[in-house]
Scaffold this motif. Structure first.
Motif, PDB file in Angstrom:
ATOM      1  N   ALA A   1       0.887  -1.274  -0.120  1.00  0.00           N
ATOM      2  CA  ALA A   1      -0.140   0.015   0.124  1.00  0.00           C
ATOM      3  C   ALA A   1       0.874   1.213   0.047  1.00  0.00           C
ATOM      4  N   SER A   2       2.086   1.182   0.634  1.00  0.00           N
ATOM      5  CA  SER A   2       2.735   2.514   0.908  1.00  0.00           C
ATOM      6  C   SER A   2       3.515   2.512  -0.704  1.00  0.00           C
ATOM      7  N   GLN A   3       3.649   1.721  -1.155  1.00  0.00           N
ATOM      8  CA  GLN A   3       4.562   1.703  -2.455  1.00  0.00           C
ATOM      9  C   GLN A   3       3.377   2.032  -3.605  1.00  0.00           C
ATOM     10  N   PHE A   4       2.160   1.623  -3.586  1.00  0.00           N
ATOM     11  CA  PHE A   4       1.183   2.435  -4.155  1.00  0.00           C
ATOM     12  C   PHE A   4       0.910   3.815  -3.910  1.00  0.00           C
TER      13      PHE A   4
ATOM     14  N   ALA B   1       3.296   5.757  -2.766  1.00  0.00           N
ATOM     15  CA  ALA B   1       4.548   6.291  -3.156  1.00  0.00           C
ATOM     16  C   ALA B   1       4.669   6.812  -4.747  1.00  0.00           C
ATOM     17  N   GLY B   2       3.907   5.702  -5.559  1.00  0.00           N
ATOM     18  CA  GLY B   2       3.589   6.108  -6.984  1.00  0.00           C
ATOM     19  C   GLY B   2       2.857   7.355  -7.249  1.00  0.00           C
ATOM     20  N   ALA B   3       1.885   7.686  -6.410  1.00  0.00           N
ATOM     21  CA  ALA B   3       1.196   8.836  -6.753  1.00  0.00           C
ATOM     22  C   ALA B   3       2.106  10.367  -6.206  1.00  0.00           C
ATOM     23  N   ALA B   4       2.927   9.891  -5.050  1.00  0.00           N
ATOM     24  CA  ALA B   4       3.442  11.129  -4.630  1.00  0.00           C
ATOM     25  C   ALA B   4       4.702  11.295  -5.467  1.00  0.00           C
ATOM     26  N   ASN B   5       5.149  10.335  -6.270  1.00  0.00           N
ATOM     27  CA  ASN B   5       6.667  10.340  -7.243  1.00  0.00           C
ATOM     28  C   ASN B   5       6.176  10.928  -8.452  1.00  0.00           C
TER      29      ASN B   5
ATOM     30  N   VAL C   1       4.269  13.740  -8.604  1.00  0.00           N
ATOM     31  CA  VAL C   1       4.066  15.311  -8.087  1.00  0.00           C
ATOM     32  C   VAL C   1       5.339  15.995  -8.009  1.00  0.00           C
ATOM     33  N   LEU C   2       6.394  15.338  -7.332  1.00  0.00           N
ATOM     34  CA  LEU C   2       7.552  15.867  -7.002  1.00  0.00           C
ATOM     35  C   LEU C   2       8.617  15.154  -7.817  1.00  0.00           C
ATOM     36  N   PRO C   3       9.676  16.076  -8.130  1.00  0.00           N
ATOM     37  CA  PRO C   3      10.648  15.575  -9.180  1.00  0.00           C
ATOM     38  C   PRO C   3      11.711  14.831  -8.478  1.00  0.00           C
ATOM     39  N   ALA C   4      12.643  14.121  -9.222  1.00  0.00           N
ATOM     40  CA  ALA C   4      13.693  13.072  -8.835  1.00  0.00           C
ATOM     41  C   ALA C   4      13.356  12.173  -7.496  1.00  0.00           C
ATOM     42  N   SER C   5      12.081  11.684  -7.900  1.00  0.00           N
ATOM     43  CA  SER C   5      11.482  10.645  -6.787  1.00  0.00           C
ATOM     44  C   SER C   5      11.563  10.853  -5.359  1.00  0.00           C
ATOM     45  N   ILE C   6      11.491  12.324  -5.164  1.00  0.00           N
ATOM     46  CA  ILE C   6      11.404  12.904  -3.836  1.00  0.00           C
ATOM     47  C   ILE C   6      10.292  12.465  -2.998  1.00  0.00           C
ATOM     48  N   GLY C   7       8.975  12.487  -3.913  1.00  0.00           N
ATOM     49  CA  GLY C   7       7.760  11.957  -3.304  1.00  0.00           C
ATOM     50  C   GLY C   7       7.945  10.638  -2.844  1.00  0.00           C
TER      51      GLY C   7
ATOM     52  N   VAL D   1       0.065   6.522 -14.934  1.00  0.00           N
ATOM     53  CA  VAL D   1       0.169   7.685 -14.326  1.00  0.00           C
ATOM     54  C   VAL D   1      -1.381   8.062 -14.056  1.00  0.00           C
ATOM     55  N   TRP D   2      -2.029   8.497 -15.074  1.00  0.00           N
ATOM     56  CA  TRP D   2      -3.312   8.942 -14.456  1.00  0.00           C
ATOM     57  C   TRP D   2      -4.591   8.189 -13.938  1.00  0.00           C
ATOM     58  N   LEU D   3      -4.729   6.993 -14.473  1.00  0.00           N
ATOM     59  CA  LEU D   3      -5.437   5.938 -13.900  1.00  0.00           C
ATOM     60  C   LEU D   3      -5.311   5.670 -12.287  1.00  0.00           C
ATOM     61  N   PRO D   4      -4.169   5.136 -12.151  1.00  0.00           N
ATOM     62  CA  PRO D   4      -3.665   5.002 -10.635  1.00  0.00           C
ATOM     63  C   PRO D   4      -3.772   6.137  -9.541  1.00  0.00           C
ATOM     64  N   LEU D   5      -3.628   7.541 -10.693  1.00  0.00           N
ATOM     65  CA  LEU D   5      -3.316   8.687  -9.857  1.00  0.00           C
ATOM     66  C   LEU D   5      -4.366   8.693  -8.507  1.00  0.00           C
ATOM     67  N   LEU D   6      -5.711   8.930  -9.020  1.00  0.00           N
ATOM     68  CA  LEU D   6      -6.562   9.278  -7.765  1.00  0.00           C
ATOM     69  C   LEU D   6      -6.712   8.030  -6.888  1.00  0.00           C
ATOM     70  N   PRO D   7      -6.768   6.688  -7.198  1.00  0.00           N
ATOM     71  CA  PRO D   7      -6.613   5.839  -5.957  1.00  0.00           C
ATOM     72  C   PRO D   7      -5.404   5.804  -4.998  1.00  0.00           C
TER      73      PRO D   7
END
Length: 334
Positions: free
Chosen positions: A100-103, A105-109, A111-117, A314-320
């Motif tokens: 769940a955390s990696q799912f 993290a994919g959304a946060a990734n 939003v922010l550059p260089a994998s910071i999210g 990116v877009w389909l999994p972004l909201l969930p």
């Protein structure tokens, strides 16, 4: 003035009674952090709505079975990312919350550059599991080191296994590009060396983190399960991402072999993957379109394949993913 006996002195108030404002502030901060990802996603969607619209229209006329295969490979990518994160720490992490955390993290990734999210989400998750900050940071450093090395090894395997099929002449960069890339690496290395030499306050935490990372890396590489998870997962992640592109291409009628599509993605992401764009969006997309066109694919089909890939990953999994991120923050998992 008479003094009260010690037994008659009032007992100190509990922390929750002494500072109700602090508890209220903590609850407010947690609510803001839960809603902040949704606000960022909404702003980004408004700015890049045309790409989402065009990609969705292209996917509407694609082969649904190949699109289903692309969704399947996308899901396996999150599983592989969780496996790599487990391989970077000696402690056993709970599989469900880790995935769940990696799912999230994919959304946060994206939003922010260089994998910071993604790194921030993973760092917080590891700390919540009782791993000290120094060792959690060391695991992120090990992950960041192994990931490009494993991708380069996979790239070399493709070069050796398919030398004729790949038609490398069209994708090999010229001398100027190689010089620019080498110069960029040299500048970054020299800048880091100067900073560590001049700034003493920076030198000590960096050296301490390096010692911790080396200690953990030595421990991890004595355990075969962790070696397999770390290196095998790191090699599987780019292959799964490339398989998503190949599946989308098949659904749109792309006339390239899977080996060519996978090699095009590996070459494109390796060449410009260091550019600090959110989730690699932008530079990697342009390089991937160039690589597909170099193989003889029409520009419209190459751009449609890349846009479709971004819509699915990116877009389909972004909201969930953002909702999962908010839920994990609300439940104090992060």
């Amino acid at each position: 003035m008479s003094l009260l006996p010690l037994d008659d002195l009032p007992a100190p108030l509990p922390a929750t009674v002494r500072s109700p404002s602090a508890a209220s502030a903590a609850r407010l901060a947690r609510r803001v952090l839960s809603l902040l990802p949704l606000l960022l996603i909404g702003a980004w969607a408004a700015a890049d709505w045309r790409a989402v619209h065009d990609g969705t229209l292209r996917l509407a006329s694609a082969d649904p079975w190949w699109l289903l295969a692309a969704v399947f490979f996308t899901g396996l990518g999150w599983v592989a990312a969780a496996v790599v994160r487990q391989g970077a720490v000696p402690e056993r992490l709970p599989p469900g919350p880790l995935l769940a955390s990696q799912f999230a993290a994919g959304a946060a990734n994206h939003v922010l550059p260089a994998s910071i999210g993604a790194h921030a989400v993973t760092l917080r998750f590891l700390q919540r599991r009782g791993i000290p900050l120094a060792r959690a940071t060391a695991s992120l450093a090990l992950y960041s080191l192994v990931k490009p090395v494993a991708k380069t090894l996979v790239l070399l395997v493709f070069l050796l296994a398919f030398p004729e099929t790949l038609r490398l002449g069209r994708l090999v960069p010229d001398e100027r590009v190689l010089l620019l890339a080498g110069g960029g690496v040299a500048i970054v290395t020299a800048t880091a060396a100067v900073l560590l030499t001049v700034v003493r306050r920076l030198r000590r935490p960096v050296l301490d983190g390096l010692r911790t990372a080396l200690t953990d890396a030595r421990i991890l590489h004595t355990r075969p399960s962790r070696v397999l998870a770390l290196w095998g997962g790191s090699a599987a992640v780019p292959l799964l991402q490339a398989s998503v592109i190949a599946s989308v291409g098949e659904s749109l009628g792309l006339q390239l072999s899977w080996a060519q599509v996978i090699f095009a993605f590996l070459a494109a992401s390796t060449a410009v993957g260091a550019v600090p764009a959110p989730g690699g969006i932008g530079p990697v997309d342009a390089a991937l379109v160039f690589a597909l066109v170099a193989y003889g694919t029409p520009m419209s089909l190459a751009s449609g394949t890349v846009i479709g890939y971004r819509v699915l990953t990116v877009w389909l999994p972004l909201l969930p993913g953002t909702l999962v991120l908010a839920a994990l923050v609300h439940r104090k998992v992060l």
